[in-house]
Design a protein around this motif. Structure first.
Motif, PDB file in Angstrom:
ATOM      1  N   LEU A 253      24.676  27.207  -5.559  1.00  0.00           N
ATOM      2  CA  LEU A 253      23.744  27.100  -4.440  1.00  0.00           C
ATOM      3  C   LEU A 253      23.031  28.426  -4.205  1.00  0.00           C
ATOM      4  CD1 LEU A 253      24.591  25.143  -1.202  1.00  0.00           C
ATOM      5  CD2 LEU A 253      23.038  27.078  -1.192  1.00  0.00           C
ATOM      6  N   GLY A 254      23.776  29.520  -4.281  1.00  0.00           N
ATOM      7  CA  GLY A 254      23.167  30.836  -4.086  1.00  0.00           C
ATOM      8  C   GLY A 254      22.142  31.149  -5.161  1.00  0.00           C
ATOM      9  N   ARG A 255      22.454  30.787  -6.383  1.00  0.00           N
ATOM     10  CA  ARG A 255      21.507  31.038  -7.484  1.00  0.00           C
ATOM     11  C   ARG A 255      20.237  30.213  -7.310  1.00  0.00           C
ATOM     12  NH1 ARG A 255      21.535  28.814 -12.737  1.00  0.00           N
ATOM     13  NH2 ARG A 255      23.652  28.032 -12.436  1.00  0.00           N
ATOM     14  N   GLN A 291      24.477  40.563  -4.678  1.00  0.00           N
ATOM     15  CA  GLN A 291      25.546  39.773  -4.059  1.00  0.00           C
ATOM     16  C   GLN A 291      25.949  38.596  -4.943  1.00  0.00           C
ATOM     17  OE1 GLN A 291      24.820  38.666  -0.011  1.00  0.00           O
ATOM     18  NE2 GLN A 291      24.421  40.745   0.662  1.00  0.00           N
ATOM     19  N   LEU A 292      24.971  37.977  -5.578  1.00  0.00           N
ATOM     20  CA  LEU A 292      25.269  36.854  -6.469  1.00  0.00           C
ATOM     21  C   LEU A 292      26.139  37.297  -7.637  1.00  0.00           C
ATOM     22  CD1 LEU A 292      24.840  33.902  -7.353  1.00  0.00           C
ATOM     23  CD2 LEU A 292      22.741  34.658  -8.504  1.00  0.00           C
ATOM     24  N   GLU A 293      25.786  38.415  -8.269  1.00  0.00           N
ATOM     25  CA  GLU A 293      26.567  38.897  -9.417  1.00  0.00           C
ATOM     26  C   GLU A 293      27.971  39.310  -9.011  1.00  0.00           C
ATOM     27  OE1 GLU A 293      25.902  38.703 -12.645  1.00  0.00           O
ATOM     28  OE2 GLU A 293      24.181  37.558 -11.941  1.00  0.00           O
ATOM     29  N   ALA A 294      28.106  39.928  -7.860  1.00  0.00           N
ATOM     30  CA  ALA A 294      29.440  40.311  -7.382  1.00  0.00           C
ATOM     31  C   ALA A 294      30.299  39.065  -7.142  1.00  0.00           C
ATOM     32  CB  ALA A 294      29.318  41.131  -6.099  1.00  0.00           C
ATOM     33  N   ALA A 295      29.704  38.043  -6.557  1.00  0.00           N
ATOM     34  CA  ALA A 295      30.433  36.798  -6.316  1.00  0.00           C
ATOM     35  C   ALA A 295      30.823  36.142  -7.632  1.00  0.00           C
ATOM     36  CB  ALA A 295      29.578  35.845  -5.484  1.00  0.00           C
ATOM     37  N   ARG A 296      29.927  36.176  -8.611  1.00  0.00           N
ATOM     38  CA  ARG A 296      30.223  35.553  -9.898  1.00  0.00           C
ATOM     39  C   ARG A 296      31.440  36.211 -10.556  1.00  0.00           C
ATOM     40  NH1 ARG A 296      25.510  35.469 -12.011  1.00  0.00           N
ATOM     41  NH2 ARG A 296      25.158  33.222 -11.902  1.00  0.00           N
ATOM     42  N   LEU A 297      31.520  37.516 -10.489  1.00  0.00           N
ATOM     43  CA  LEU A 297      32.663  38.208 -11.092  1.00  0.00           C
ATOM     44  C   LEU A 297      33.972  37.798 -10.430  1.00  0.00           C
ATOM     45  CD1 LEU A 297      31.183  41.792 -11.610  1.00  0.00           C
ATOM     46  CD2 LEU A 297      31.803  40.138 -13.391  1.00  0.00           C
ATOM     47  N   ALA A 317      41.264  33.411  -2.805  1.00  0.00           N
ATOM     48  CA  ALA A 317      40.787  33.465  -1.420  1.00  0.00           C
ATOM     49  C   ALA A 317      39.593  34.405  -1.311  1.00  0.00           C
ATOM     50  CB  ALA A 317      41.910  33.912  -0.493  1.00  0.00           C
ATOM     51  N   MET A 318      39.666  35.555  -1.986  1.00  0.00           N
ATOM     52  CA  MET A 318      38.541  36.491  -1.982  1.00  0.00           C
ATOM     53  C   MET A 318      37.296  35.861  -2.603  1.00  0.00           C
ATOM     54  SD  MET A 318      40.336  40.050  -3.166  1.00  0.00           S
ATOM     55  CE  MET A 318      41.233  41.106  -2.030  1.00  0.00           C
ATOM     56  N   ALA A 319      37.494  35.158  -3.720  1.00  0.00           N
ATOM     57  CA  ALA A 319      36.373  34.537  -4.424  1.00  0.00           C
ATOM     58  C   ALA A 319      35.684  33.505  -3.549  1.00  0.00           C
ATOM     59  CB  ALA A 319      36.859  33.900  -5.724  1.00  0.00           C
ATOM     60  N   LYS A 320      36.477  32.663  -2.902  1.00  0.00           N
ATOM     61  CA  LYS A 320      35.894  31.638  -2.035  1.00  0.00           C
ATOM     62  C   LYS A 320      35.208  32.279  -0.841  1.00  0.00           C
ATOM     63  CE  LYS A 320      35.703  28.357   1.249  1.00  0.00           C
ATOM     64  NZ  LYS A 320      35.464  28.498   2.686  1.00  0.00           N
ATOM     65  N   LEU A 321      35.859  33.217  -0.212  1.00  0.00           N
ATOM     66  CA  LEU A 321      35.320  33.902   0.959  1.00  0.00           C
ATOM     67  C   LEU A 321      33.987  34.573   0.642  1.00  0.00           C
ATOM     68  CD1 LEU A 321      35.594  35.232   3.833  1.00  0.00           C
ATOM     69  CD2 LEU A 321      36.933  37.038   2.708  1.00  0.00           C
ATOM     70  N   PHE A 322      33.974  35.371  -0.403  1.00  0.00           N
ATOM     71  CA  PHE A 322      32.779  36.152  -0.725  1.00  0.00           C
ATOM     72  C   PHE A 322      31.650  35.265  -1.226  1.00  0.00           C
ATOM     73  CE2 PHE A 322      30.059  39.026  -3.100  1.00  0.00           C
ATOM     74  CZ  PHE A 322      29.980  40.131  -2.258  1.00  0.00           C
ATOM     75  N   ALA A 323      31.967  34.302  -2.094  1.00  0.00           N
ATOM     76  CA  ALA A 323      30.918  33.452  -2.674  1.00  0.00           C
ATOM     77  C   ALA A 323      30.293  32.542  -1.627  1.00  0.00           C
ATOM     78  CB  ALA A 323      31.493  32.624  -3.829  1.00  0.00           C
ATOM     79  N   ALA A 324      31.106  32.028  -0.716  1.00  0.00           N
ATOM     80  CA  ALA A 324      30.560  31.157   0.329  1.00  0.00           C
ATOM     81  C   ALA A 324      29.678  31.946   1.300  1.00  0.00           C
ATOM     82  CB  ALA A 324      31.694  30.469   1.086  1.00  0.00           C
ATOM     83  N   GLU A 325      30.114  33.138   1.669  1.00  0.00           N
ATOM     84  CA  GLU A 325      29.298  33.975   2.542  1.00  0.00           C
ATOM     85  C   GLU A 325      28.007  34.388   1.828  1.00  0.00           C
ATOM     86  OE1 GLU A 325      29.598  34.528   5.616  1.00  0.00           O
ATOM     87  OE2 GLU A 325      31.697  34.120   6.117  1.00  0.00           O
ATOM     88  N   MET A 326      28.133  34.687   0.534  1.00  0.00           N
ATOM     89  CA  MET A 326      26.958  35.036  -0.252  1.00  0.00           C
ATOM     90  C   MET A 326      25.948  33.893  -0.256  1.00  0.00           C
ATOM     91  SD  MET A 326      25.557  34.085  -3.409  1.00  0.00           S
ATOM     92  CE  MET A 326      26.990  33.418  -4.258  1.00  0.00           C
ATOM     93  N   ALA A 327      26.423  32.662  -0.491  1.00  0.00           N
ATOM     94  CA  ALA A 327      25.521  31.512  -0.543  1.00  0.00           C
ATOM     95  C   ALA A 327      24.802  31.322   0.787  1.00  0.00           C
ATOM     96  CB  ALA A 327      26.302  30.251  -0.918  1.00  0.00           C
ATOM     97  N   PRO A 349      14.351  25.499   0.547  1.00  0.00           N
ATOM     98  CA  PRO A 349      15.211  26.460   1.263  1.00  0.00           C
ATOM     99  C   PRO A 349      15.944  25.898   2.462  1.00  0.00           C
ATOM    100  CG  PRO A 349      13.238  27.574   0.559  1.00  0.00           C
ATOM    101  CD  PRO A 349      13.043  26.123   0.210  1.00  0.00           C
ATOM    102  N   GLN A 350      15.305  25.013   3.232  1.00  0.00           N
ATOM    103  CA  GLN A 350      16.000  24.453   4.390  1.00  0.00           C
ATOM    104  C   GLN A 350      17.215  23.622   3.960  1.00  0.00           C
ATOM    105  OE1 GLN A 350      15.988  20.959   4.904  1.00  0.00           O
ATOM    106  NE2 GLN A 350      14.622  20.615   3.156  1.00  0.00           N
ATOM    107  N   ARG A 351      17.132  22.966   2.790  1.00  0.00           N
ATOM    108  CA  ARG A 351      18.278  22.202   2.285  1.00  0.00           C
ATOM    109  C   ARG A 351      19.389  23.140   1.829  1.00  0.00           C
ATOM    110  NH1 ARG A 351      18.784  20.467  -2.963  1.00  0.00           N
ATOM    111  NH2 ARG A 351      16.518  20.491  -3.248  1.00  0.00           N
ATOM    112  N   TYR A 352      19.007  24.217   1.158  1.00  0.00           N
ATOM    113  CA  TYR A 352      20.020  25.196   0.757  1.00  0.00           C
ATOM    114  C   TYR A 352      20.739  25.753   1.986  1.00  0.00           C
ATOM    115  CZ  TYR A 352      17.222  25.253  -3.570  1.00  0.00           C
ATOM    116  OH  TYR A 352      16.527  24.912  -4.691  1.00  0.00           O
TER     117      TYR A 352
END
Length: 379
Positions: A253-255, A291-297, A317-327, A349-352
């Motif tokens: 979604l973030g991408r 932020q996207l690349e950091a979440a991907r790692l 937990a870190m991956a979910k937390l960071f990636a969801a906030e990033m998105a 964008p409004q759907r994202y």
């Protein structure tokens, strides 16, 4: 240390991306507006083996690794978070307990058809008054002859409106907290089982969500999935997978939000040049990409550890937390870059932005995840 995907993983990722570009993205807006289970695309995902990706070939799966499963979730979410959510439910939480603890008959009648897209499975844990506090659930399972009788209400159940079978969390020992939770297989058509009102949501609208009511539903003894008292422990065994998968949805979604923003920034002309040439916009895009690349790692490392048989609860937990906030951050920034067009329903964008909110709750709220991370740190 090799950060590259294997040739097989990259080829698979590209095949899913091609499917999404050709068949999902063109109808993503329509899926959102109709707000109905995406039957046609769901069946296409079944045809391509996505539903059984993480299961062995013996039950009709593809025996793929955890990273490949998450690559699929990421690519599907790039096109439609709704489709990704229903496929993830079918391919993980909705079928896992039947695979691990079901009888041969359960697997033949339910699991294998589910992996072919012929039946729908889901998991029912959350209740009207108990979400993060799973140990407080009120659904009860009481011994009755050579089986169990279940009574209670479930809320926010994905695909409940179309489900053929449910993995239901219920208390067999009300005084034992988490240790008193067990999982039961409940099939559509069993007396006392009913699906209540459908919940109208702001996002992931094509992933239908409803309440489920159990009124003295009797199930045979073999429908207790796992040994009595092991339900929460067995759920914890896939919790890292669930959270990593949710992070993968955030990546997709973030991408999508970033790509739409970059494209718009190149095309939108203001003051005689593309808005992407203004530092205010280019710096937004740079921050979004970082932020996207950091979440991907984080997500890929967590998935890799699961594939190695070494799931890491803190990392997941870190991956979910960071990636969801990033998105959520990237979706918000996309609406800003698009300006007033980001407020228009005809633009993505409004759907994202709406879909990203779902990620804040699925797989554990971030307030809970921060406590999990702190506990794993020894705090």
């Amino acid at each position: 240390m090799d950060f590259n995907l294997t040739p097989e993983q990259e080829a698979f990722r590209q095949s899913v991306a091609t499917f999404v570009a050709r068949e999902v993205i063109p109808v993503a807006r329509e899926l959102d507006e109709r707000g109905e289970f995406p039957w046609a695309l769901f069946r296409r995902c079944a045809e391509m083996g996505y539903l059984g990706l993480r299961y062995p070939e013996a039950v009709g799966g593809a025996d793929a690794d955890a990273l490949s499963f998450n690559l699929m979730c990421e690519e599907l979410a790039y096109g439609s978070a709704s489709l990704a959510a229903v496929v993830a439910m079918q391919g993980l939480m909705g079928t896992d307990f039947v695979y691990r603890f079901g009888t041969d008959d359960h697997k033949r009648r339910l699991l294998m058809p589910a992996l072919r897209g012929e039946k729908i499975g889901t998991i029912a844990m959350t209740e009207p008054d108990f979400g993060s506090d799973l140990g407080g659930i009120q659904t009860r399972a009481v011994r009755d002859g050579d089986g169990w009788r279940l009574t209670g209400r479930k809320m926010w159940i994905t695909s409940a409106t179309v489900a053929d079978f449910f993995t239901v969390a219920a208390k067999t020992d009300p005084e034992a907290g988490f240790k008193g939770i067990d999982m039961f297989l409940v099939e559509k058509g069993m007396p006392g089982l009913s699906v209540g009102r459908r919940i109208e949501k702001m996002g992931v609208r094509a992933s239908e969500t409803s309440e489920v009511i159990l009124q003295d539903v009797w199930v045979p003894a073999e429908n207790l999935l796992g040994e009595q008292g092991s339900g929460f422990r067995n759920l914890s065994a896939i919790l890292a997978e669930i959270r990593t998968m949710t992070g993968a949805l955030g990546l997709g979604l973030g991408r999508a939000a970033l790509d739409a923003s970059v494209k718009y920034a190149r095309e939108r002309i203001q003051f005689g040049r593309p808005i992407g040439q203004f530092q205010a916009i280019s710096h937004k895009l740079a921050e979004m990409a970082t932020q996207l690349e950091a979440a991907r790692l984080l997500v890929y490392q967590s998935a890799w550890r699961i594939a190695q048989g070494r799931p890491d609860m803190k990392l997941a937990a870190m991956a979910k937390l960071f990636a969801a906030e990033m998105a959520n951050k990237l979706a918000d920034e996309a609406t800003r870059i698009f300006g007033s067009y980001g407020f228009a329903m005809e633009y993505a964008p409004q759907r994202y932005y709406r879909d990203a909110r779902f990620l804040l709750y699925g797989g554990g709220t971030h307030e809970i995840l921060k406590s999990v991370i702190a506990k794993e740190m020894g705090v």
